[in-house]
Write a protein that holds these residues in place. Structure first.
Motif, PDB file in Angstrom:
ATOM      1  N   VAL A 256     -45.947 153.237  13.016  1.00  0.00           N
ATOM      2  CA  VAL A 256     -47.044 153.319  12.055  1.00  0.00           C
ATOM      3  C   VAL A 256     -46.771 152.374  10.885  1.00  0.00           C
ATOM      4  O   VAL A 256     -45.708 152.439  10.258  1.00  0.00           O
ATOM      5  N   ASN A 257     -47.712 151.499  10.600  1.00  0.00           N
ATOM      6  CA  ASN A 257     -47.598 150.633   9.424  1.00  0.00           C
ATOM      7  C   ASN A 257     -47.756 151.454   8.151  1.00  0.00           C
ATOM      8  O   ASN A 257     -48.658 152.289   8.059  1.00  0.00           O
ATOM      9  N   VAL A 258     -46.885 151.173   7.171  1.00  0.00           N
ATOM     10  CA  VAL A 258     -46.983 151.859   5.882  1.00  0.00           C
ATOM     11  C   VAL A 258     -47.094 150.815   4.784  1.00  0.00           C
ATOM     12  O   VAL A 258     -46.180 150.015   4.576  1.00  0.00           O
ATOM     13  N   GLY A 259     -48.233 150.802   4.105  1.00  0.00           N
ATOM     14  CA  GLY A 259     -48.447 149.842   3.036  1.00  0.00           C
ATOM     15  C   GLY A 259     -49.637 150.236   2.194  1.00  0.00           C
ATOM     16  O   GLY A 259     -50.136 151.365   2.284  1.00  0.00           O
ATOM     17  N   THR A 260     -50.098 149.288   1.383  1.00  0.00           N
ATOM     18  CA  THR A 260     -51.233 149.547   0.504  1.00  0.00           C
ATOM     19  C   THR A 260     -52.543 149.020   1.078  1.00  0.00           C
ATOM     20  O   THR A 260     -53.616 149.438   0.660  1.00  0.00           O
ATOM     21  N   GLY A 261     -52.447 148.050   1.991  1.00  0.00           N
ATOM     22  CA  GLY A 261     -53.638 147.419   2.535  1.00  0.00           C
ATOM     23  C   GLY A 261     -54.167 146.280   1.690  1.00  0.00           C
ATOM     24  O   GLY A 261     -55.212 145.703   1.996  1.00  0.00           O
ATOM     25  N   THR A 262     -53.445 145.913   0.617  1.00  0.00           N
ATOM     26  CA  THR A 262     -53.833 144.784  -0.231  1.00  0.00           C
ATOM     27  C   THR A 262     -52.606 143.907  -0.479  1.00  0.00           C
ATOM     28  O   THR A 262     -51.472 144.381  -0.415  1.00  0.00           O
ATOM     29  N   ASP A 263     -52.828 142.605  -0.773  1.00  0.00           N
ATOM     30  CA  ASP A 263     -51.704 141.720  -1.021  1.00  0.00           C
ATOM     31  C   ASP A 263     -51.987 140.782  -2.188  1.00  0.00           C
ATOM     32  O   ASP A 263     -53.119 140.715  -2.686  1.00  0.00           O
ATOM     33  N   VAL A 264     -50.946 140.082  -2.644  1.00  0.00           N
ATOM     34  CA  VAL A 264     -51.050 139.102  -3.726  1.00  0.00           C
ATOM     35  C   VAL A 264     -50.176 137.905  -3.358  1.00  0.00           C
ATOM     36  O   VAL A 264     -49.293 138.011  -2.500  1.00  0.00           O
ATOM     37  N   THR A 265     -50.411 136.754  -4.006  1.00  0.00           N
ATOM     38  CA  THR A 265     -49.537 135.611  -3.779  1.00  0.00           C
ATOM     39  C   THR A 265     -48.240 135.798  -4.547  1.00  0.00           C
ATOM     40  O   THR A 265     -48.173 136.570  -5.522  1.00  0.00           O
ATOM     41  N   ILE A 266     -47.201 135.084  -4.118  1.00  0.00           N
ATOM     42  CA  ILE A 266     -45.929 135.126  -4.843  1.00  0.00           C
ATOM     43  C   ILE A 266     -46.121 134.615  -6.276  1.00  0.00           C
ATOM     44  O   ILE A 266     -45.501 135.122  -7.217  1.00  0.00           O
ATOM     45  N   GLU A 267     -46.994 133.629  -6.438  1.00  0.00           N
ATOM     46  CA  GLU A 267     -47.270 133.137  -7.793  1.00  0.00           C
ATOM     47  C   GLU A 267     -47.915 134.225  -8.644  1.00  0.00           C
ATOM     48  O   GLU A 267     -47.547 134.409  -9.818  1.00  0.00           O
ATOM     49  N   GLU A 268     -48.837 134.973  -8.061  1.00  0.00           N
ATOM     50  CA  GLU A 268     -49.492 136.051  -8.818  1.00  0.00           C
ATOM     51  C   GLU A 268     -48.508 137.145  -9.194  1.00  0.00           C
ATOM     52  O   GLU A 268     -48.533 137.658 -10.324  1.00  0.00           O
ATOM     53  N   ILE A 269     -47.627 137.520  -8.259  1.00  0.00           N
ATOM     54  CA  ILE A 269     -46.655 138.574  -8.590  1.00  0.00           C
ATOM     55  C   ILE A 269     -45.661 138.070  -9.630  1.00  0.00           C
ATOM     56  O   ILE A 269     -45.219 138.829 -10.505  1.00  0.00           O
ATOM     57  N   SER A 270     -45.345 136.783  -9.582  1.00  0.00           N
ATOM     58  CA  SER A 270     -44.451 136.202 -10.589  1.00  0.00           C
ATOM     59  C   SER A 270     -45.090 136.268 -11.972  1.00  0.00           C
ATOM     60  O   SER A 270     -44.425 136.600 -12.965  1.00  0.00           O
ATOM     61  N   GLN A 271     -46.370 135.962 -12.049  1.00  0.00           N
ATOM     62  CA  GLN A 271     -47.084 136.030 -13.325  1.00  0.00           C
ATOM     63  C   GLN A 271     -47.122 137.459 -13.861  1.00  0.00           C
ATOM     64  O   GLN A 271     -46.952 137.692 -15.065  1.00  0.00           O
ATOM     65  N   THR A 272     -47.323 138.406 -12.966  1.00  0.00           N
ATOM     66  CA  THR A 272     -47.364 139.811 -13.386  1.00  0.00           C
ATOM     67  C   THR A 272     -46.006 140.260 -13.904  1.00  0.00           C
ATOM     68  O   THR A 272     -45.911 140.926 -14.946  1.00  0.00           O
ATOM     69  N   ILE A 273     -44.931 139.881 -13.202  1.00  0.00           N
ATOM     70  CA  ILE A 273     -43.589 140.254 -13.644  1.00  0.00           C
ATOM     71  C   ILE A 273     -43.263 139.602 -14.979  1.00  0.00           C
ATOM     72  O   ILE A 273     -42.703 140.245 -15.884  1.00  0.00           O
ATOM     73  N   ALA A 274     -43.627 138.329 -15.118  1.00  0.00           N
ATOM     74  CA  ALA A 274     -43.390 137.643 -16.390  1.00  0.00           C
ATOM     75  C   ALA A 274     -44.075 138.383 -17.535  1.00  0.00           C
ATOM     76  O   ALA A 274     -43.495 138.572 -18.620  1.00  0.00           O
ATOM     77  N   ARG A 275     -45.310 138.820 -17.301  1.00  0.00           N
ATOM     78  CA  ARG A 275     -46.049 139.549 -18.328  1.00  0.00           C
ATOM     79  C   ARG A 275     -45.389 140.890 -18.641  1.00  0.00           C
ATOM     80  O   ARG A 275     -45.243 141.267 -19.813  1.00  0.00           O
ATOM     81  N   VAL A 276     -44.955 141.599 -17.602  1.00  0.00           N
ATOM     82  CA  VAL A 276     -44.353 142.919 -17.793  1.00  0.00           C
ATOM     83  C   VAL A 276     -43.038 142.827 -18.575  1.00  0.00           C
ATOM     84  O   VAL A 276     -42.762 143.657 -19.444  1.00  0.00           O
ATOM     85  N   VAL A 277     -42.210 141.810 -18.266  1.00  0.00           N
ATOM     86  CA  VAL A 277     -40.911 141.695 -18.954  1.00  0.00           C
ATOM     87  C   VAL A 277     -41.014 140.970 -20.291  1.00  0.00           C
ATOM     88  O   VAL A 277     -40.052 140.942 -21.056  1.00  0.00           O
ATOM     89  N   GLY A 278     -42.176 140.370 -20.571  1.00  0.00           N
ATOM     90  CA  GLY A 278     -42.356 139.681 -21.839  1.00  0.00           C
ATOM     91  C   GLY A 278     -41.895 138.236 -21.850  1.00  0.00           C
ATOM     92  O   GLY A 278     -41.575 137.684 -22.914  1.00  0.00           O
ATOM     93  N   TYR A 279     -41.889 137.596 -20.686  1.00  0.00           N
ATOM     94  CA  TYR A 279     -41.480 136.185 -20.607  1.00  0.00           C
ATOM     95  C   TYR A 279     -42.690 135.291 -20.860  1.00  0.00           C
ATOM     96  O   TYR A 279     -43.749 135.463 -20.249  1.00  0.00           O
ATOM     97  N   GLU A 280     -42.539 134.311 -21.745  1.00  0.00           N
ATOM     98  CA  GLU A 280     -43.648 133.436 -22.110  1.00  0.00           C
ATOM     99  C   GLU A 280     -43.383 131.966 -21.795  1.00  0.00           C
ATOM    100  O   GLU A 280     -44.159 131.097 -22.185  1.00  0.00           O
ATOM    101  N   GLY A 281     -42.293 131.668 -21.071  1.00  0.00           N
ATOM    102  CA  GLY A 281     -41.948 130.288 -20.751  1.00  0.00           C
ATOM    103  C   GLY A 281     -42.671 129.771 -19.513  1.00  0.00           C
ATOM    104  O   GLY A 281     -43.628 130.362 -19.017  1.00  0.00           O
ATOM    105  N   GLU A 282     -42.163 128.661 -18.998  1.00  0.00           N
ATOM    106  CA  GLU A 282     -42.758 127.979 -17.846  1.00  0.00           C
ATOM    107  C   GLU A 282     -42.126 128.466 -16.542  1.00  0.00           C
ATOM    108  O   GLU A 282     -40.942 128.796 -16.501  1.00  0.00           O
ATOM    109  N   THR A 283     -42.923 128.491 -15.473  1.00  0.00           N
ATOM    110  CA  THR A 283     -42.413 128.770 -14.133  1.00  0.00           C
ATOM    111  C   THR A 283     -42.497 127.498 -13.305  1.00  0.00           C
ATOM    112  O   THR A 283     -43.565 126.889 -13.198  1.00  0.00           O
ATOM    113  N   VAL A 284     -41.353 127.088 -12.734  1.00  0.00           N
ATOM    114  CA  VAL A 284     -41.268 125.879 -11.911  1.00  0.00           C
ATOM    115  C   VAL A 284     -41.034 126.300 -10.461  1.00  0.00           C
ATOM    116  O   VAL A 284     -40.217 127.186 -10.191  1.00  0.00           O
TER     117      VAL A 284
END
Length: 334
Positions: A256-284
């Motif tokens: 049985v597959n177990v998940g949420t049924g939705t996904d995001v790009t790695i770039e989007e999750i990186s942006q979300t993590i940056a926002r959550v931890v308070g990082y305001e610099g550049e991502t390369v």
């Protein structure tokens, strides 16, 4: 269709079983109870009133030691088992040590499942990974996609081990009629994760990277690949809830597959993590490094048909995970 695929999708099943609530007083063994998934399942079982939980650390019981595992089952005689123990890691670890990921996981699974069979475990849940599916499986990935194409090369050894576990569950059902089941979670995260810079999965690695950038005052963070692959993320507390739900509400030979049924790009999750931890610099993005599978989104229709859906939103889950990580910095699993 190959013979192997025909076996995996074989409808023969000797189990005659109706799922029902588990006995809260019976002995319940959680293999891997100190890992990310196992510890969450342990917490969930405690919250649900299970009175006789059993767990052993790897120092107390080496699951690769067949004699020790059989002796443990003979002594403890658990009625229920969740097999959450495994050697796990991210792209770098899997591609660098494929022998370890194949051999260790085959031994862990084989020993625990064989011992559970010998001692008549009533109900068992084997946990695998969404990496069992072909690299270019149609999205979202249905359970029937198993063994219909080539695996992602960076973690094919680990995937083969987990596929073998699914096959063993199905074989036990056919040969012995025991109502054992298997579940394949998507990418998991949460308290107790592995935040190692070389051995972790993508999300904890990103949390550590961005948090360290905040602490050091770095103006840029370098991530692997292009940022375009899409990934699905499930909080481990949701996974724990789903595991117990499946044990009490689902039975069948198919994983049985177990998940949420939705996904995001790695770039989007990186942006979300940056926002959550308070990082305001550049991502390369270091495009010389591998991306892995382009997309891994699970079809969770079977899980929803069994009566369960995820409830922890990604940003809320990330905030609680970052809080846990910061509280345990210097004492997190490496």
């Amino acid at each position: 269709m190959s013979d192997a695929t025909q076996v995996v999708h074989d409808d023969r099943d000797a189990v005659d079983f109706t799922p029902a609530p588990l006995d809260r007083s019976s002995r319940f063994y959680v293999a891997g109870h100190r890992g990310l998934v196992g510890s969450a399942i342990w917490r969930r079982l405690q919250a649900e009133g299970f009175e006789d939980l059993v767990g052993r650390s790897s120092a107390e019981l080496d699951l690769k030691d067949r004699d020790a595992v059989f002796a443990f089952f003979a002594e403890q005689k658990p009625r229920y088992v969740v097999l959450a123990a495994a050697k796990v890691g991210g792209i770098l670890a899997n591609s660098t040590y494929p022998v370890d990921f194949l051999s260790d996981n085959l031994r862990i699974q084989g020993n625990v499942l064989d011992a559970a069979l010998e001692h008549g475990v009533d109900r068992l849940l084997f946990l695998g990974s969404s990496c069992i599916y072909p690299k270019f499986a149609p999205q979202p990935i249905v359970e029937d996609s198993l063994l219909t194409g080539h695996l992602e090369p960076t973690n094919d050894a680990y995937a083969i081990a987990k596929i073998a576990g699914i096959m063993q569950i199905q074989a036990v059902r056919r040969q012995y009629g025991l109502p054992w089941i298997s579940a394949m979670p998507t990418n998991l995260y949460g308290p107790g994760d592995n935040f190692s810079p070389t051995g972790s999965h993508v999300l904890p690695a990103l949390i550590r990277r961005y948090d360290e950038a905040v602490r050091s005052g770095a103006t840029s963070v370098v991530n692997w690949g292009t940022g375009t692959p899409r990934r699905e993320f499930l909080h481990v507390d949701d996974m724990a809830e789903a595991s117990l739900h499946l044990l009490e509400h689902y039975d069948g030979p198919a994983q049985v597959n177990v998940g949420t049924g939705t996904d995001v790009t790695i770039e989007e999750i990186s942006q979300t993590i940056a926002r959550v931890v308070g990082y305001e610099g550049e991502t390369v993005w270091d495009t010389s490094k591998p991306d892995g599978t382009p997309q891994k989104l699970l079809d969770v229709s079977k899980l929803r048909d069994a009566g369960w859906t995820s409830r922890i939103g990604l940003e809320d889950g990330l905030r609680s995970t970052v809080e846990w990580y910061r509280e345990h910095t210097g004492n997190v699993r490496e």
